[in-house]
Design a protein around this motif. Structure first.
Motif, PDB file in Angstrom:
ATOM      1  N   PRO A 180     -15.032   6.671 -23.031  1.00 13.68           N
ATOM      2  CA  PRO A 180     -14.615   7.801 -22.194  1.00 13.68           C
ATOM      3  C   PRO A 180     -13.279   8.377 -22.664  1.00 13.68           C
ATOM      4  O   PRO A 180     -12.209   8.030 -22.154  1.00 13.68           O
ATOM      5  N   ALA A 181     -13.342   9.285 -23.619  1.00 15.03           N
ATOM      6  CA  ALA A 181     -12.128   9.809 -24.245  1.00 15.03           C
ATOM      7  C   ALA A 181     -11.236  10.585 -23.275  1.00 15.03           C
ATOM      8  O   ALA A 181     -10.034  10.720 -23.525  1.00 15.03           O
ATOM      9  N   ASN A 182     -11.803  11.084 -22.200  1.00 19.16           N
ATOM     10  CA  ASN A 182     -11.008  11.839 -21.231  1.00 19.16           C
ATOM     11  C   ASN A 182     -10.330  10.959 -20.187  1.00 19.16           C
ATOM     12  O   ASN A 182      -9.543  11.454 -19.380  1.00 19.16           O
TER      13      ASN A 182
ATOM     14  N   ASP B  14       4.923   9.103 -28.956  1.00 15.34           N
ATOM     15  CA  ASP B  14       5.941   9.761 -28.141  1.00 15.34           C
ATOM     16  C   ASP B  14       5.349  10.480 -26.938  1.00 15.34           C
ATOM     17  O   ASP B  14       6.008  10.644 -25.917  1.00 15.34           O
ATOM     18  N   LYS B  15       4.120  10.954 -27.068  1.00 19.17           N
ATOM     19  CA  LYS B  15       3.463  11.617 -25.941  1.00 19.17           C
ATOM     20  C   LYS B  15       1.998  11.180 -25.884  1.00 19.17           C
ATOM     21  O   LYS B  15       1.450  10.690 -26.879  1.00 19.17           O
ATOM     22  N   ARG B  16       1.394  11.345 -24.726  1.00 18.34           N
ATOM     23  CA  ARG B  16       0.044  10.831 -24.510  1.00 18.34           C
ATOM     24  C   ARG B  16      -0.950  11.439 -25.500  1.00 18.34           C
ATOM     25  O   ARG B  16      -0.985  12.647 -25.705  1.00 18.34           O
ATOM     26  N   ILE B  17      -1.737  10.595 -26.095  1.00 21.91           N
ATOM     27  CA  ILE B  17      -2.736  11.016 -27.070  1.00 21.91           C
ATOM     28  C   ILE B  17      -3.778  11.913 -26.403  1.00 21.91           C
ATOM     29  O   ILE B  17      -4.129  11.729 -25.238  1.00 21.91           O
ATOM     30  N   THR B  18      -4.258  12.902 -27.132  1.00 16.96           N
ATOM     31  CA  THR B  18      -5.223  13.846 -26.590  1.00 16.96           C
ATOM     32  C   THR B  18      -6.630  13.246 -26.604  1.00 16.96           C
ATOM     33  O   THR B  18      -6.907  12.310 -27.359  1.00 16.96           O
ATOM     34  N   PRO B  19      -7.537  13.802 -25.786  1.00 15.60           N
ATOM     35  CA  PRO B  19      -8.915  13.311 -25.802  1.00 15.60           C
ATOM     36  C   PRO B  19      -9.558  13.385 -27.191  1.00 15.60           C
ATOM     37  O   PRO B  19     -10.252  12.450 -27.604  1.00 15.60           O
TER      38      PRO B  19
ATOM     39  N   ARG C 111     -11.366  10.275 -31.997  1.00 16.30           N
ATOM     40  CA  ARG C 111     -11.338   9.920 -33.429  1.00 16.30           C
ATOM     41  C   ARG C 111     -10.815   8.500 -33.604  1.00 16.30           C
ATOM     42  O   ARG C 111     -11.325   7.734 -34.423  1.00 16.30           O
ATOM     43  N   ARG C 112      -9.805   8.170 -32.829  1.00 16.53           N
ATOM     44  CA  ARG C 112      -9.195   6.838 -32.908  1.00 16.53           C
ATOM     45  C   ARG C 112     -10.213   5.747 -32.579  1.00 16.53           C
ATOM     46  O   ARG C 112     -10.176   4.639 -33.132  1.00 16.53           O
ATOM     47  N   SER C 113     -11.148   6.051 -31.699  1.00 13.16           N
ATOM     48  CA  SER C 113     -12.106   5.048 -31.223  1.00 13.16           C
ATOM     49  C   SER C 113     -13.174   4.692 -32.257  1.00 13.16           C
ATOM     50  O   SER C 113     -13.879   3.692 -32.098  1.00 13.16           O
ATOM     51  N   GLU C 114     -13.314   5.504 -33.294  1.00 13.89           N
ATOM     52  CA  GLU C 114     -14.351   5.244 -34.294  1.00 13.89           C
ATOM     53  C   GLU C 114     -14.209   3.852 -34.909  1.00 13.89           C
ATOM     54  O   GLU C 114     -15.197   3.210 -35.266  1.00 13.89           O
ATOM     55  N   LEU C 115     -12.985   3.378 -34.998  1.00 18.63           N
ATOM     56  CA  LEU C 115     -12.726   2.051 -35.566  1.00 18.63           C
ATOM     57  C   LEU C 115     -13.358   0.946 -34.732  1.00 18.63           C
ATOM     58  O   LEU C 115     -13.690  -0.126 -35.253  1.00 18.63           O
ATOM     59  N   TRP C 116     -13.551   1.206 -33.451  1.00 19.19           N
ATOM     60  CA  TRP C 116     -14.050   0.168 -32.538  1.00 19.19           C
ATOM     61  C   TRP C 116     -15.571   0.136 -32.403  1.00 19.19           C
ATOM     62  O   TRP C 116     -16.106  -0.702 -31.677  1.00 19.19           O
TER      63      TRP C 116
END
Length: 222
Positions: free
Chosen positions: A166-168, A183-188, A193-198
């Motif tokens: 749930p990226a949102n 420094d600031k909250r990552i965007t959806p 994209r970050r979740s692809e590793l998992w």
């Protein structure tokens, strides 16, 4: 939202997810290793649900309400419908009677619309089991009252799909932001994209992230 640690009683899938996520060269891995195997699908509801229509009916009823208020309304709806929420009973009940249990007009219309689709077989578990995550997501968000978040939680919590992300979700994004020292909250889009590793255990990664952010804000509760 705490995670349910399974320890030595972990299933084969839970152990595989723990081993895979914990071995990655990734900021989440150390938290995974310290937590151990978990149940990615466990999230007790304050009500009893039987079947997808009841699950979504509670989800719709609970929007913008406390869990206690949502549970009271849901239980009154169940009683109004004779002990269970079925497509036939919802369709046969007029809107005013459903409004009488405390549901708003939009929520009544959403549940009634969903019941009509369920009556056509769109929420049958055997049918859903044969579909991919993407196919289920596409079909569910086309139904009244169901958005992407509700569809994802249904696939993760009810259908027990292991690779839902749930990226949102605000807590997921806050956890990744903290773990990665941003420094600031990552965007959806960025967290997607970050979740692809998992992959193929993103449901498990999600639950580990929820556990991490919970412990970060409630250290005395751990």
């Amino acid at each position: 939202m705490t995670t349910i640690r399974t320890g030595k009683h972990a299933t084969k899938q839970q152990r595989a997810a723990f081993k895979y996520l914990g071995a990655l060269d990734d900021s989440l891995a150390s938290w995974v290793r310290s937590t151990g195997p978990i149940d990615a699908y466990e999230m007790p509801l304050p009500v009893n649900v039987s079947g997808p229509l009841e699950w979504f009916s509670f989800t719709i009823a609970s929007r913008q309400l406390s869990r206690a208020s949502a549970a009271a309304i849901y239980n009154r709806l169940v009683a109004q419908l004779g002990g269970s929420i079925t497509a036939e009973r919802v369709i046969a009940t007029d809107e005013q009677s459903m409004r009488g249990v405390g549901l708003s007009y939009p929520k009544v219309r959403a549940i009634r619309g969903l019941a009509e689709h369920a009556d056509d077989g769109l929420l049958e578990l055997d049918r859903l089991a044969a579909m991919s995550d993407a196919e289920i997501q596409t079909e569910l968000i086309a139904l009244p009252g169901i958005g992407p978040s509700s569809a994802q939680m249904f696939m993760m919590r009810y259908l027990h799909r292991p690779d839902i992300f749930p990226a949102n979700d605000v807590a997921v994004r806050a956890a990744v932001t903290a773990l990665d020292g941003l420094d600031k909250r990552i965007t959806p889009k960025a967290v997607e994209r970050r979740s692809e590793l998992w992959r193929p255990y993103r449901s498990y990664a999600t639950s580990y992230l929820w556990g991490y952010i919970w412990e970060l804000h409630h250290p005395s509760a751990g």
